[in-house]
Design a protein around this motif. Structure first.
Motif, PDB file in Angstrom:
ATOM      1  N   SER A 233       0.819  -1.225   0.000  1.00  0.00           N
ATOM      2  CA  SER A 233       0.000   0.000   0.000  1.00  0.00           C
ATOM      3  C   SER A 233       0.849   1.271   0.000  1.00  0.00           C
ATOM      4  CB  SER A 233      -0.931   0.013   1.209  1.00  0.00           C
ATOM      5  OG  SER A 233      -0.182  -0.079   2.429  1.00  0.00           O
ATOM      6  N   ASP A 234       2.091   1.175   0.493  1.00  0.00           N
ATOM      7  CA  ASP A 234       2.979   2.345   0.483  1.00  0.00           C
ATOM      8  C   ASP A 234       3.545   2.630  -0.900  1.00  0.00           C
ATOM      9  OD1 ASP A 234       2.628   2.548   3.223  1.00  0.00           O
ATOM     10  OD2 ASP A 234       4.378   1.295   3.666  1.00  0.00           O
ATOM     11  N   PHE A 235       3.415   1.669  -1.796  1.00  0.00           N
ATOM     12  CA  PHE A 235       4.052   1.793  -3.102  1.00  0.00           C
ATOM     13  C   PHE A 235       3.037   1.489  -4.205  1.00  0.00           C
ATOM     14  CE2 PHE A 235       7.390   0.728  -6.298  1.00  0.00           C
ATOM     15  CZ  PHE A 235       8.157   1.865  -6.143  1.00  0.00           C
ATOM     16  N   ALA A 236       1.863   2.085  -4.077  1.00  0.00           N
ATOM     17  CA  ALA A 236       0.767   1.755  -4.976  1.00  0.00           C
ATOM     18  C   ALA A 236       0.683   2.659  -6.198  1.00  0.00           C
ATOM     19  CB  ALA A 236      -0.565   1.813  -4.213  1.00  0.00           C
ATOM     20  N   ALA A 237       1.398   3.769  -6.222  1.00  0.00           N
ATOM     21  CA  ALA A 237       1.278   4.706  -7.343  1.00  0.00           C
ATOM     22  C   ALA A 237       2.117   4.235  -8.520  1.00  0.00           C
ATOM     23  CB  ALA A 237       1.720   6.098  -6.902  1.00  0.00           C
ATOM     24  N   PRO A 238       1.507   3.996  -9.694  1.00  0.00           N
ATOM     25  CA  PRO A 238       2.293   3.585 -10.872  1.00  0.00           C
ATOM     26  C   PRO A 238       3.297   4.660 -11.267  1.00  0.00           C
ATOM     27  CG  PRO A 238      -0.058   3.198 -11.215  1.00  0.00           C
ATOM     28  CD  PRO A 238       0.069   4.025  -9.968  1.00  0.00           C
ATOM     29  N   GLY A 239       4.446   4.209 -11.750  1.00  0.00           N
ATOM     30  CA  GLY A 239       5.497   5.136 -12.168  1.00  0.00           C
ATOM     31  C   GLY A 239       6.464   5.492 -11.070  1.00  0.00           C
ATOM     32  N   SER A 240       6.277   4.949  -9.875  1.00  0.00           N
ATOM     33  CA  SER A 240       7.169   5.277  -8.758  1.00  0.00           C
ATOM     34  C   SER A 240       8.437   4.422  -8.822  1.00  0.00           C
ATOM     35  CB  SER A 240       6.458   5.044  -7.428  1.00  0.00           C
ATOM     36  OG  SER A 240       5.284   5.812  -7.348  1.00  0.00           O
ATOM     37  N   MET A 241       9.514   4.949  -8.259  1.00  0.00           N
ATOM     38  CA  MET A 241      10.767   4.201  -8.129  1.00  0.00           C
ATOM     39  C   MET A 241      11.410   4.553  -6.807  1.00  0.00           C
ATOM     40  SD  MET A 241      14.244   4.043 -10.471  1.00  0.00           S
ATOM     41  CE  MET A 241      15.014   5.453  -9.668  1.00  0.00           C
ATOM     42  N   ILE A 242      11.983   3.563  -6.130  1.00  0.00           N
ATOM     43  CA  ILE A 242      12.628   3.777  -4.844  1.00  0.00           C
ATOM     44  C   ILE A 242      13.771   2.780  -4.709  1.00  0.00           C
ATOM     45  CG2 ILE A 242      11.205   2.171  -3.511  1.00  0.00           C
ATOM     46  CD1 ILE A 242      11.123   4.316  -1.295  1.00  0.00           C
ATOM     47  N   THR A 243      14.774   3.139  -3.926  1.00  0.00           N
ATOM     48  CA  THR A 243      15.917   2.257  -3.674  1.00  0.00           C
ATOM     49  C   THR A 243      15.688   1.488  -2.379  1.00  0.00           C
ATOM     50  OG1 THR A 243      17.421   3.780  -4.790  1.00  0.00           O
ATOM     51  CG2 THR A 243      18.408   2.144  -3.337  1.00  0.00           C
ATOM     52  N   VAL A 244      15.874   0.163  -2.423  1.00  0.00           N
ATOM     53  CA  VAL A 244      15.608  -0.684  -1.264  1.00  0.00           C
ATOM     54  C   VAL A 244      16.796  -1.597  -0.986  1.00  0.00           C
ATOM     55  CG1 VAL A 244      13.111  -0.648  -1.603  1.00  0.00           C
ATOM     56  CG2 VAL A 244      14.491  -2.413  -2.716  1.00  0.00           C
ATOM     57  N   LEU A 245      16.799  -2.146   0.232  1.00  0.00           N
ATOM     58  CA  LEU A 245      17.828  -3.078   0.686  1.00  0.00           C
ATOM     59  C   LEU A 245      17.160  -4.181   1.502  1.00  0.00           C
ATOM     60  CD1 LEU A 245      20.515  -0.490   1.846  1.00  0.00           C
ATOM     61  CD2 LEU A 245      20.754  -2.043  -0.097  1.00  0.00           C
ATOM     62  N   PRO A 246      17.847  -5.294   1.740  1.00  0.00           N
ATOM     63  CA  PRO A 246      17.273  -6.327   2.604  1.00  0.00           C
ATOM     64  C   PRO A 246      17.271  -5.887   4.061  1.00  0.00           C
ATOM     65  CG  PRO A 246      19.465  -6.953   1.870  1.00  0.00           C
ATOM     66  CD  PRO A 246      19.104  -5.723   1.108  1.00  0.00           C
ATOM     67  N   TYR A 352       3.498  -6.808   3.480  1.00  0.00           N
ATOM     68  CA  TYR A 352       4.825  -6.275   3.194  1.00  0.00           C
ATOM     69  C   TYR A 352       5.394  -6.936   1.929  1.00  0.00           C
ATOM     70  CZ  TYR A 352       4.882  -4.191   7.863  1.00  0.00           C
ATOM     71  OH  TYR A 352       4.591  -3.438   8.971  1.00  0.00           O
ATOM     72  N   ILE A 353       6.189  -6.172   1.185  1.00  0.00           N
ATOM     73  CA  ILE A 353       6.874  -6.712   0.016  1.00  0.00           C
ATOM     74  C   ILE A 353       8.129  -7.436   0.501  1.00  0.00           C
ATOM     75  CG2 ILE A 353       7.905  -6.180  -2.225  1.00  0.00           C
ATOM     76  CD1 ILE A 353       6.340  -3.584  -2.251  1.00  0.00           C
ATOM     77  N   VAL A 354       8.298  -8.687   0.077  1.00  0.00           N
ATOM     78  CA  VAL A 354       9.447  -9.470   0.508  1.00  0.00           C
ATOM     79  C   VAL A 354      10.146 -10.059  -0.713  1.00  0.00           C
ATOM     80  CG1 VAL A 354       8.385 -10.049   2.718  1.00  0.00           C
ATOM     81  CG2 VAL A 354       8.078 -11.583   0.766  1.00  0.00           C
ATOM     82  N   ALA A 355      11.435 -10.332  -0.542  1.00  0.00           N
ATOM     83  CA  ALA A 355      12.215 -11.034  -1.563  1.00  0.00           C
ATOM     84  C   ALA A 355      12.262 -12.507  -1.181  1.00  0.00           C
ATOM     85  CB  ALA A 355      13.618 -10.462  -1.658  1.00  0.00           C
TER      86      ALA A 355
END
Length: 371
Positions: A233-246, A352-355
């Motif tokens: 839900s925090d990343f629902a807007a199309p066209g968004s980009m963010i840097t993530v780590l484990p 939550y989004i998980v790898a």
């Protein structure tokens, strides 16, 4: 002006009537008849006569030798630091000591070149006589007389420079130049060591393993800089980009390894419109409603592929303009990169989004040895 008032071309004497001379186009300039400098002094160094003052020359010789010795010491310090001290705790190939390495290596090399240049400059200005030399141009094949004249002029030049009669300068110059000649060979060490199989695995794999041992589906993605776990839900807007780590890198890694592991594991998360997303064969379940993750390390030379164009859904590396299609498994559409950006398998757990695993191929430039 009438013809009888003009001076003829090539005339050099003054007009008999005392009038102003007119120079006709094509005649030599009268400035050629005058010299701006006295001919008897232009061949001598500034402040020094034809014969050098031996007392001043000896003092200059010692100064030049001191600069050459300083250049030698600086270049030896460069090589010693590179081979010895820069290898501690990862040194040259780590990230924490990069600033210190650059300071000492750059400083010692700069001091070596500066000292060598200062010594040569003082040598030329204070210890060498300056004589006008006229170079005549002839056929390329020189006769015996020309070769003999060259040998004679060469020996005279060597004698005028002082390199033959001042052994202290000659020896210290050779001493200063020797380590500088070896420095490029020492720098070849910085091309290694090869990463071998280290690029086949990132901290994503270790973090996923630990998460699955605790009964979880995978490791949560956290926002780089805030370490906040990311929900769908925090990343629902199309066209968004963010840097993530484990999640959990700082807790499970030694302090001196965190930056190195971050450099390999850094990932970009992009929300591509679901209707435009084209998952690769066998990767149909690697995304979450168009939310897809790719390695941020460009496959060309390792720059961060950190730019995203929302209208075309292209990922751009600003270093050499390698361009990847985020809707089609990050395949290369433009630029020098040789292979797509590695993709990270994703899933959802408790919102939550998980790898769910590590990258399935090595990250980083494609020319690296990948084992």
């Amino acid at each position: 002006m009438s013809d009888d008032n003009k001076e003829t071309a090539g005339s050099t004497g003054p007009r008999e009537d005392g009038g102003r001379r007119e120079r006709v186009i094509g005649t030599p300039s009268p400035a050629r008849e005058k010299a701006l400098l006295a001919e008897d002094n232009i061949s001598a160094p500034a402040g020094v006569g034809e014969q050098l003052d031996e007392r001043s020359a000896k003092r200059a010789e010692r100064i030049v030798a001191a600069f050459f010795l300083l250049a030698f010491a600086s270049s030896v310090a460069f090589i010693a630091y590179f081979i010895g001290w820069s290898g501690r705790d990862g040194g040259m190939h780590g990230l924490l000591d990069a600033r210190e390495n650059n300071f000492w290596l750059g400083g010692t090399m700069a001091l070596a070149f500066l000292s060598l240049a200062a010594g040569v400059t003082i040598w030329v200005r204070r210890l060498m006589t300056s004589k006008p030399i006229v170079q005549e141009r002839h056929e390329l094949a020189a006769d015996e007389e020309t070769r003999a004249a060259f040998s004679r002029d060469f020996m005279e030049g060597a004698e005028d420079s002082g390199i033959t009669k001042r052994p202290l300068l000659r020896r210290t110059l050779l001493l200063a130049a020797a380590p500088l000649g070896l420095a490029p060979l020492v720098l070849l060490r910085d091309l290694g060591p090869l990463p071998e199989k280290k690029l086949r695995h990132t901290f994503w794999g270790e973090a996923v393993k630990q998460a699955k041992e605790q009964g979880k589906k995978g490791v949560r993605l956290v926002v780089d800089g805030t370490n906040k776990p990311l929900k769908v839900s925090d990343f629902a807007a199309p066209g968004s980009m963010i840097t993530v780590l484990p999640e959990g890198m700082e807790e499970h890694l030694p302090e001196d390894e965190v930056l190195t592991q971050v450099a390999k594991a850094v990932t970009i998360l992009i929300n591509v419109p679901a209707e435009q997303f084209k998952p690769a064969k066998g990767r149909e379940n690697w995304h979450v409603n168009g939310i897809v993750a790719y390695s941020k390390v460009c496959t060309h030379v390792g720059c961060p592929a950190a730019l995203y164009e929302q209208t075309t859904h292209h990922i751009l590396c600003p270093c050499h303009q390698s361009t990847f299609d985020a809707t089609d498994a990050a395949k290369v559409v433009f630029g020098p990169a040789a292979r797509p950006l590695p993709q990270l398998p994703l899933a959802v757990e408790d919102g939550y989004i998980v790898a769910t695993s590590d990258y399935h191929e090595p990250v980083g430039p494609s020319f690296w040895e990948r084992g």
